[in-house]
Structures are given as C-alpha cells and as structure tokens.
Write a protein that holds these residues in place. Structure first.
Motif: not given
Length: 233
Positions: A60, A63, A65, A67, A155-156, A171-173, A226
C-alpha cells in the motif's frame, strides 16, 4: 467394609492427582517433551502474522496514491436556517444555517468550523443532509453526501461522467478499497444509484458486484490514476 472401600477410592484419587502434578512439572523442565507434536509456538504465529501485515502495508505504501483536486465545492445556499432533529439522540435538535454553512452540532463546532467555506471538510452530517435535499448537486453526489456509513470528509472525491453515466469515486491514502457510486438501473428510467467497492490489491470487485454500464472504463481510470496496469479489466 464400606469404610475400607471409601478409603481405597480416596487414596486412588490422591495418587492420580499427584501423578498429574508430577508429570506437568517434569514436562516444564524437559524441553524435548513437546518436540514430536509439531505445534507452532506463539512467537512463530505472531511472526507470520507480522510478515503478512508488513507485506500488505508495504504494497500500500509503494502504491502511487493519486491526488486529484476535488472538482466539487459546496458554496453557501441562499435559503433560511432550519432545525434538524438528531438521528442518534432522541429529543436533540441542531440549527443548520446553509447561508453561512454552520451548524450547532459538536462535530461542526470542533472540526467543521475550522475548514474553509465551500470545502467538503466543513460539512457535518446535518449540513450534508440539507445540501443533498436543497442544493443543486448531481444526484450521484447527493448519494455520497447521504451515505453516513461510508462518507469521510477527508477522502479524495471525484465526480463526473464515465461513458456518459454519472459516477462519483472516493478513496483515502493507505486504504486498498475504492468506493464507486454510479447508476444501476435502466437508462430510460429515473436514475437510481448504488455503491460498489473495488479492491486495489486484489484488482477485483467486492462480492463480484460490478457497475452495470461502465465497469471496464472505471477500471481503466483507476489503472491510470494509481499507475497499476493490473487494475484494468
């Protein structure tokens, strides 16, 4: 005669108890006593769990992430203040003022009031409810605002159309789950929306439930965001 039999029974029980205690003491001092049983030790089990967790966390962390700046803003609404009853505490009410985006609930006083006007971080559940019912946002965004179980103000959040169908993605980091809201019924009917969940590490939909119209295109978007081609259908 009965007394003799009772005495023998008591003596037998005492001998058995002493034998059990002696055997346990010997096993504590004999490191080879349990060698042949092949049972995992507590340390080995914890070590394996830690290794699995570290591998998952590392994947994770590695990855990239994305923005993506929120396209959504929540400016003040030119409507009078309203009183909303608490859905949690019976008899409790809050004053919600859409014109100033303020609320008297504890969440807003402690957190929301510190966020910029127009940002989703400012919206408590009561402001979200008023916005969803009285604002002019797309219906799919209203569903996100009313989803008290899954909505998180940090969250984004992206909203737009994918292959002509309204979509909202959150989603959230650090979390492998991405939440997708999109249309689920026939296009010639009044729109209905459902929530779907996609797991980034497994590259699969939760419970094998995928959007009806644009699942492949959404996976393509996630792969681009991603930087992971395995997310493509």
């Amino acid at each position: 005669m009965w007394l003799a039999m009772l005495t023998l029974i008591l003596v037998g029980c005492t001998v058995a108890a002493l034998a059990g205690l002696l055997g346990g003491a010997l096993r504590q001092h004999d490191p080879d006593a349990m060698a042949g049983q092949g049972l995992p030790t507590g340390d080995s089990v914890l070590g394996k769990v830690a290794a699995i967790r570290k591998s998952r966390d590392d994947s994770w962390t590695r990855r990239p992430w994305p923005y993506i700046r929120d396209r959504l803003t929540f400016p003040p609404l030119d409507i009078p203040a309203v009183i909303l009853h608490s859905s949690i505490t019976p008899g409790k009410c809050y004053r919600v003022d859409p014109a100033t985006l303020t609320c008297t609930c504890s969440y807003f006083l402690l957190r929301g009031s510190n966020a910029a006007i127009g940002s989703k971080e400012r919206l408590c559940r009561h402001l979200r409810k008023v916005y969803a019912e009285r604002g002019t946002l797309p219906p799919v965004v209203n569903m996100v605002l009313l989803d008290d179980v899954h909505f998180c103000e940090t969250d984004q959040l992206w909203s737009g159309e994918v292959e002509g169908v309204p979509v909202a993605i959150a989603w959230r980091e650090g979390d492998p789950w991405v939440t997708i809201y999109t249309r689920s019924n026939a296009l010639n009917q009044p729109p209905e929306f459902q929530r779907y969940n996609f797991h980034l590490d497994h590259a699969s939909w939760a419970d094998s439930r995928a959007p009806k119209y644009n699942a492949s295109a959404i996976r393509q978007m996630l792969a681009d965001w991603f930087g992971d081609r395995k997310l493509m259908a």
